[in-house]
Design an enzyme around this catalytic site. Structure first.
Site, mmCIF file in Angstrom:
data_model
loop_
_atom_site.group_PDB
_atom_site.id
_atom_site.type_symbol
_atom_site.label_atom_id
_atom_site.label_comp_id
_atom_site.label_asym_id
_atom_site.label_seq_id
_atom_site.Cartn_x
_atom_site.Cartn_y
_atom_site.Cartn_z
ATOM 1 N N CYS A 130 2.667 -4.993 5.084
ATOM 2 C CA CYS A 130 2.115 -6.184 4.208
ATOM 3 C C CYS A 130 0.425 -6.182 4.404
ATOM 4 O O CYS A 130 -0.101 -6.285 5.412
ATOM 5 C CB CYS A 130 2.463 -7.624 4.892
ATOM 6 S SG CYS A 130 1.432 -9.005 4.013
ATOM 7 N N CYS A 133 -1.743 -9.324 4.973
ATOM 8 C CA CYS A 133 -1.509 -9.896 6.299
ATOM 9 C C CYS A 133 -2.426 -8.985 7.196
ATOM 10 O O CYS A 133 -2.922 -9.805 8.119
ATOM 11 C CB CYS A 133 0.076 -9.766 6.896
ATOM 12 S SG CYS A 133 1.288 -10.633 5.561
ATOM 13 N N ASP A 134 -2.425 -7.807 7.125
ATOM 14 C CA ASP A 134 -3.098 -6.996 8.232
ATOM 15 C C ASP A 134 -4.101 -6.276 7.715
ATOM 16 O O ASP A 134 -4.482 -5.349 8.618
ATOM 17 C CB ASP A 134 -2.000 -5.986 8.906
ATOM 18 C CG ASP A 134 -0.684 -7.112 9.504
ATOM 19 O OD1 ASP A 134 -0.933 -8.145 10.077
ATOM 20 O OD2 ASP A 134 0.586 -6.445 9.255
#
Length: 303
Positions: A130, A133-134
């Site tokens: 993701c 997300c990261d």
């Protein structure tokens, strides 16, 4: 006893909850992780009608608000089992039994993993699935994106906002849409993105406990593509493990088989969205399936 339990919280689930609750059906939505599923992790959604450019989190957040405004209830919990007891369906949620008159399976899909040495060992600490997300963890660092279809290219372009360089490793040629191809070409010209095609990733390479790249196999042999982090976008897999042994029919690929009214072979159990065999796996289509399924469920409950 609940009238309708919706398993999952992506666009299909949220739209179904909205439509059902608006018709006066008691709805409880169970989500085991984050709201919105994969849709909630998308950086920019620009083809959902009427929204312009919106993040996945914003879109699913508004969907939830609408559903809640009509009385839909949301709860976190993992559904581990589904049992048919005639007119009553019993779901095991985090070890507790929940009875319902009807069930909508809308668990969507999960990211496919590479299945190569080093991937599991560094999951979440060098290997990711993701970008939104990261991606921020890799500011001014080099990252590798595995995959060559729409999601991979879209995520690579997002990562280019943070990383010093993004190198794409694709098993075949790039298979993205025309719009994304154009944006990729511009990113390549700018020097922010590199593309390697017909390269098979065979290992996540590490040194001193940190990811340092991936080993790829090409026609000319094997080599290591260096990078500080690896983001994998190579397709989707079903999320239907909890249905094994339930009596709900699954396709060879593990997706839920339904008739044209979104009902499974188990009376009172329906499926909509990406988890359904034959779905187009577009957000707007998932939402449409959720709405259609909710209408059918309303008729079923009224019988």
């Amino acid at each position: 006893m609940k009238e309708l339990v919706v398993v999952g919280s992506g666009p299909a689930a949220l739209t179904a909850a909205l439509y059902a609750a608006r018709e006066g059906v008691g709805v409880t939505v169970y989500e085991k992780e984050s709201l919105g599923g994969l849709a909630g992790t998308i950086d920019v959604i620009e083809n959902y009608p009427g929204t312009g450019n919106v993040t996945g989190a914003e879109l699913v957040g508004k969907m939830r608000e609408q559903a809640e405004s009509f009385g839909a209830e949301f709860d976190y919990g993992e559904v581990n089992k589904l049992e048919d007891r005639g007119d009553v369906k019993v779901l095991t949620v985090d070890g507790m039994e929940v009875e319902a008159r009807s069930v909508l399976i809308a668990t969507g899909c999960a990211r496919r993993k590479l299945g190569v040495p080093g991937e599991a060992e560094f999951d979440g600490r060098g290997v990711h699935y993701c970008a939104i997300c990261d991606g921020a963890f890799y500011k001014d660092k080099k990252v590798i994106v595995i995959g060559g279809a729409n999601s991979a290219i879209q995520e690579a372009l997002f990562l280019a906002k943070f990383a010093s360089e993004v190198e794409i490793v694709a098993l075949f040629d790039i298979m993205a849409s025309g719009v994304l191809r154009g944006r990729l070409e511009e990113a390549v010209k700018s020097g922010k993105v590199k593309v390697n095609t017909y390269a098979d990733t065979v290992e996540v390479v590490s040194k001193d406990g940190k990811v340092v790249g991936v080993r790829v196999k090409e026609e000319s042999g094997e080599r290591v593509v260096e990078g500080d982090g690896v983001f994998v976008f190579i397709g989707l897999v079903s999320t239907t493990e909890f249905l094994e042994g339930s009596g709900v029919e699954l396709s060879e690929r593990g997706f839920v088989v339904t008739d044209e009214s979104y009902e499974t072979g188990m009376k009172g159990v329906f499926a909509a969205g990406d988890v359904r065999e034959g779905a187009t796996r577009q957000i707007v289509c998932a939402a449409g399936e959720g709405a259609a399924a909710a209408l059918v469920i309303g008729e079923y409950l009224g019988e």
